[in-house]
Motif scaffolding. Structure first.
Motif, mmCIF file in Angstrom:
data_model
loop_
_atom_site.group_PDB
_atom_site.id
_atom_site.type_symbol
_atom_site.label_atom_id
_atom_site.label_comp_id
_atom_site.label_asym_id
_atom_site.label_seq_id
_atom_site.Cartn_x
_atom_site.Cartn_y
_atom_site.Cartn_z
ATOM 1 N N ILE A 181 0.802 -1.230 0.000
ATOM 2 C CA ILE A 181 0.000 0.000 0.000
ATOM 3 C C ILE A 181 0.835 1.280 0.000
ATOM 4 O O ILE A 181 0.750 2.078 -0.930
ATOM 5 C CB ILE A 181 -0.993 0.002 1.193
ATOM 6 N N PHE A 182 1.679 1.517 1.043
ATOM 7 C CA PHE A 182 2.282 2.858 1.100
ATOM 8 C C PHE A 182 3.808 2.893 1.227
ATOM 9 O O PHE A 182 4.387 3.961 1.387
ATOM 10 C CB PHE A 182 1.666 3.711 2.221
ATOM 11 N N GLY A 183 4.506 1.782 1.139
ATOM 12 C CA GLY A 183 5.964 1.805 1.144
ATOM 13 C C GLY A 183 6.548 1.874 2.548
ATOM 14 O O GLY A 183 5.872 2.223 3.516
ATOM 15 N N GLU A 184 7.840 1.550 2.630
ATOM 16 C CA GLU A 184 8.494 1.426 3.931
ATOM 17 C C GLU A 184 8.673 2.766 4.637
ATOM 18 O O GLU A 184 8.533 2.869 5.856
ATOM 19 C CB GLU A 184 9.866 0.762 3.753
ATOM 20 N N SER A 185 9.011 3.810 3.890
ATOM 21 C CA SER A 185 9.275 5.114 4.508
ATOM 22 C C SER A 185 8.045 5.642 5.235
ATOM 23 O O SER A 185 8.124 6.088 6.388
ATOM 24 C CB SER A 185 9.727 6.119 3.445
ATOM 25 N N LYS A 186 6.888 5.563 4.591
ATOM 26 C CA LYS A 186 5.656 6.014 5.232
ATOM 27 C C LYS A 186 5.282 5.097 6.399
ATOM 28 O O LYS A 186 4.746 5.556 7.416
ATOM 29 C CB LYS A 186 4.511 6.077 4.219
ATOM 30 N N ALA A 187 5.573 3.809 6.261
ATOM 31 C CA ALA A 187 5.294 2.877 7.352
ATOM 32 C C ALA A 187 6.107 3.254 8.596
ATOM 33 O O ALA A 187 5.592 3.218 9.718
ATOM 34 C CB ALA A 187 5.616 1.446 6.923
ATOM 35 N N VAL A 188 7.375 3.614 8.386
ATOM 36 C CA VAL A 188 8.226 4.037 9.511
ATOM 37 C C VAL A 188 7.655 5.300 10.159
ATOM 38 O O VAL A 188 7.561 5.396 11.391
ATOM 39 C CB VAL A 188 9.679 4.286 9.035
ATOM 40 N N PHE A 189 7.242 6.258 9.337
ATOM 41 C CA PHE A 189 6.710 7.512 9.871
ATOM 42 C C PHE A 189 5.397 7.292 10.626
ATOM 43 O O PHE A 189 5.245 7.744 11.767
ATOM 44 C CB PHE A 189 6.493 8.509 8.723
ATOM 45 N N LEU A 191 0.610 -1.589 17.274
ATOM 46 C CA LEU A 191 0.438 -1.273 15.852
ATOM 47 C C LEU A 191 1.601 -0.444 15.324
ATOM 48 O O LEU A 191 2.111 -0.688 14.219
ATOM 49 C CB LEU A 191 -0.878 -0.522 15.635
ATOM 50 N N GLY A 192 2.053 0.524 16.124
ATOM 51 C CA GLY A 192 3.150 1.385 15.690
ATOM 52 C C GLY A 192 4.452 0.623 15.534
ATOM 53 O O GLY A 192 5.170 0.795 14.540
ATOM 54 N N THR A 193 4.761 -0.244 16.493
ATOM 55 C CA THR A 193 5.998 -1.024 16.412
ATOM 56 C C THR A 193 5.942 -2.001 15.240
ATOM 57 O O THR A 193 6.946 -2.232 14.556
ATOM 58 C CB THR A 193 6.240 -1.782 17.729
ATOM 59 N N GLY A 194 4.759 -2.564 14.988
ATOM 60 C CA GLY A 194 4.592 -3.464 13.849
ATOM 61 C C GLY A 194 4.837 -2.776 12.520
ATOM 62 O O GLY A 194 5.341 -3.385 11.569
ATOM 63 N N LEU A 195 4.498 -1.492 12.450
ATOM 64 C CA LEU A 195 4.761 -0.726 11.231
ATOM 65 C C LEU A 195 6.231 -0.331 11.113
ATOM 66 O O LEU A 195 6.839 -0.450 10.050
ATOM 67 C CB LEU A 195 3.901 0.546 11.223
ATOM 68 N N LEU A 196 6.811 0.151 12.208
ATOM 69 C CA LEU A 196 8.153 0.724 12.135
ATOM 70 C C LEU A 196 9.261 -0.319 12.122
ATOM 71 O O LEU A 196 10.158 -0.273 11.276
ATOM 72 C CB LEU A 196 8.349 1.698 13.307
ATOM 73 N N LYS A 197 9.198 -1.284 13.039
ATOM 74 C CA LYS A 197 10.350 -2.159 13.301
ATOM 75 C C LYS A 197 10.808 -2.952 12.080
ATOM 76 O O LYS A 197 11.997 -2.919 11.739
ATOM 77 C CB LYS A 197 10.016 -3.108 14.461
ATOM 78 N N PRO A 198 9.937 -3.692 11.372
ATOM 79 C CA PRO A 198 10.449 -4.477 10.242
ATOM 80 C C PRO A 198 10.857 -3.608 9.057
ATOM 81 O O PRO A 198 11.768 -3.962 8.298
ATOM 82 C CB PRO A 198 9.268 -5.387 9.882
ATOM 83 N N LEU A 244 15.584 7.775 -2.748
ATOM 84 C CA LEU A 244 14.353 7.045 -3.054
ATOM 85 C C LEU A 244 14.153 5.816 -2.158
ATOM 86 O O LEU A 244 13.142 5.123 -2.283
ATOM 87 C CB LEU A 244 14.377 6.586 -4.519
ATOM 88 N N ALA A 245 15.103 5.560 -1.247
ATOM 89 C CA ALA A 245 15.004 4.384 -0.381
ATOM 90 C C ALA A 245 13.737 4.453 0.468
ATOM 91 O O ALA A 245 13.455 5.464 1.105
ATOM 92 C CB ALA A 245 16.229 4.279 0.518
ATOM 93 N N GLY A 246 12.967 3.381 0.433
ATOM 94 C CA GLY A 246 11.744 3.308 1.224
ATOM 95 C C GLY A 246 10.517 3.894 0.561
ATOM 96 O O GLY A 246 9.426 3.832 1.120
ATOM 97 N N THR A 247 10.679 4.454 -0.650
ATOM 98 C CA THR A 247 9.546 5.123 -1.304
ATOM 99 C C THR A 247 8.807 4.222 -2.283
ATOM 100 O O THR A 247 7.646 4.481 -2.596
ATOM 101 C CB THR A 247 10.017 6.389 -2.042
#
Length: 497
Positions: free
Chosen positions: A91-99, A130-137, A213-216
């Motif tokens: 859906i939204f990529g790793e960078s947004k998941a971390v944020f 939920l936040g850790t599940g998004l950010l950590k991996p 572009l990493a994570g985008t």
């Protein structure tokens, strides 16, 4: 993600700037440093906050309930990584998941920082899970995108990143833990929220110039039709879950005890389904099926290991508070300080073990034998901690050096098993399921903590020796069995060393 996109990402990242590594490693190092500071700072005082009396600023829960909640919470954190990885990939990529993950974690800690009810406490737990599940991996995945697959700096880059994780984990109990225990639990949780805020600031203000572009890129984006279908399913599932909760809680069907049972079942059921799906898939070759069979005993061993290691923040944290002599060598020790021992020993001894495996070369133990060693050390760490009760009785306060020794021994086991397990997972994973198999490895920890939620209720000062003896003995017995069958398991690996 295509090879072309991978190359575009690498070319967009400034490749020099942080100890000879890409500049993006600076951003991710300190983002993860502050996230781990936030998480482990909160976790250092969480158990005490739950079982301390209301008059002392706690919630006043009984010890066994508090121990079970921490275990359930840890299990859910690891389970949620599956959701976080899927959302980033589709859906939204790793960078947004971390944020987004960082925002949820910070909100969770802010909720904990506000004095309130048990309801607010559980709201904060949901936000942090939920936040850790998004950010950590996903923050770890972005590290990999900074380097080309042929870049010789990749392993060293992950080692530097891993150091950031352990530095944050080491400092947090000494700072957040001390403030939370000495002054006010909510002040400690507030400091954890500030830590996550600093991590978010670091990430947002440096990612554009450092990460490129990493994570985008979204690895496997949903089509518009698939997206609508997924959102309908999520909406319907959320509504159904809300209805079930609204009905079962007033009827007394959904209690904390029944929730523990549900989490325990999920902890075993989810990885079992993963194994079955991968084994039966037509995309899995016969050689890969053989390697999956070899992976099963390693996975079971990992569950046993993490079941002991994770009790460092539950049973041993309780032991530090209630069974340990905290006035030692002229200073007053905070029970939270013991939580800094694990990352401290990892920082010191991880390079030693890395050197040792390289030095031994082809003479080093096989993967199953390293797992057996890890389990042996884990079992010994529990047998060591039962000795004080045997020597001095269950009422005498214990010298803190016994706890230090127990934490040290289990770290020796962790360094035999954890990094080796990550490496083995990448080698034994079926090609079609490489990412999912890495998620499966982390589910070994989720399963372990789900099991812990069931067994911590059997711990008390009167059952202390039996508790540590049975679990420690079971781990040692399993390590012996694994060692005896190591050659057979190695044969199923089809050439993987």
């Amino acid at each position: 993600m295509s090879d072309l996109n991978k190359q575009k990402i690498v070319e967009s990242v400034p490749q020099q700037g942080f100890f000879g590594h890409p500049k993006g490693l600076f951003t991710l190092f300190f983002t993860e440093f502050w996230e781990r500071f936030s998480y482990y700072g909160m976790k250092a005082i969480l158990l005490y906050y739950m079982y301390y009396e209301v008059s002392k600023g706690g919630l006043g829960l009984d010890d066994n309930t508090a121990l079970a909640i921490v275990s359930v919470y840890g299990s859910l954190v690891y389970m949620s990584g599956i959701i976080g990885g899927w959302l980033a990939d589709r859906i939204f990529g790793e960078s947004k998941a971390v944020f987004y993950g960082g925002i949820l974690i910070m909100l969770g800690h802010i909720t904990l920082a506000v004095p309130g009810s048990l309801t607010l406490f559980f709201v904060s737990m949901v936000l942090i899970v939920l936040g850790t599940g998004l950010l950590k991996p996903n923050v770890s995945s972005v590290v990999g995108e900074l380097y080309s697959e042929q870049d010789q700096r990749r392993d060293a880059g992950f080692s530097i990143f891993y150091m950031g994780i352990n530095l944050g984990s080491f400092i947090a109990p000494l700072t957040v833990g001390t403030i939370g225990m000495k002054y006010n639990f909510h002040l400690g949780f507030g400091l954890a929220a500030v830590g996550m805020l600093l991590g978010l600031i670091m990430f947002v203000f440096t990612k554009k110039r450092n990460l490129g572009l990493a994570g985008t890129y979204v690895a496997s984006p949903l089509s518009p039709e698939e997206r609508k279908k997924v959102f309908r399913i999520i909406g319907a599932g959320s509504l159904l879950l809300a209805i079930i909760i609204a009905i079962t809680i007033p009827l007394g069907w959904l209690t904390f005890n029944s929730l523990i049972v549900i989490i325990g079942i999920l902890g075993i059921l989810i990885p079992t389904i993963y194994f079955v799906v991968m084994f039966r898939s037509p995309r899995t070759t016969s050689a890969e099926r053989s390697r999956l069979i070899a992976y099963i005993p390693l996975f079971i061993a990992a569950i046993m290991f993490w079941a002991i290691q994770e009790q460092g923040s539950t049973i041993l944290a309780n032991y530090a508070d209630k069974r340990t002599q905290l006035d030692f060598a002229g200073i007053r020790i905070s029970p939270t300080w013991f939580q800094s021992l694990n990352p401290l020993f990892i920082i010191i001894f991880a390079p030693v073990f890395a050197w040792l495996w390289v030095k031994l070369g082809k003479r080093q133990p096989t993967i199953p034998k390293k797992f057996a060693l890890g389990l042996l050390f884990a079992g010994l760490s529990f047998l060591v901690i039962l000795l004080p009760a045997y020597l001095g009785g269950e009422d005498a306060l214990v010298n803190p050096l016994w706890l230090v020794l127990s934490y040290f021994i289990v770290v020796l086991g962790e360094l035999c098993l954890s990094p080796v397990g990550l490496s083995a997972t990448t080698k034994l994973a079926p090609t079609a399921f490489s990412s999912q198999t890495m998620s499966l490895w982390f589910l070994s920890n989720a399963a372990a903590q789900a099991i812990n939620a069931q067994i911590v209720k059997f711990y008390s000062p009167t059952t202390e020796m039996l508790y540590f003896g049975v679990i420690g003995g079971a781990a040692i017995l399993l390590s012996i069995v694994l060692f005896l069958f190591s050659s057979k398991i190695q044969g199923f690996m089809k050439g993987i060393q």
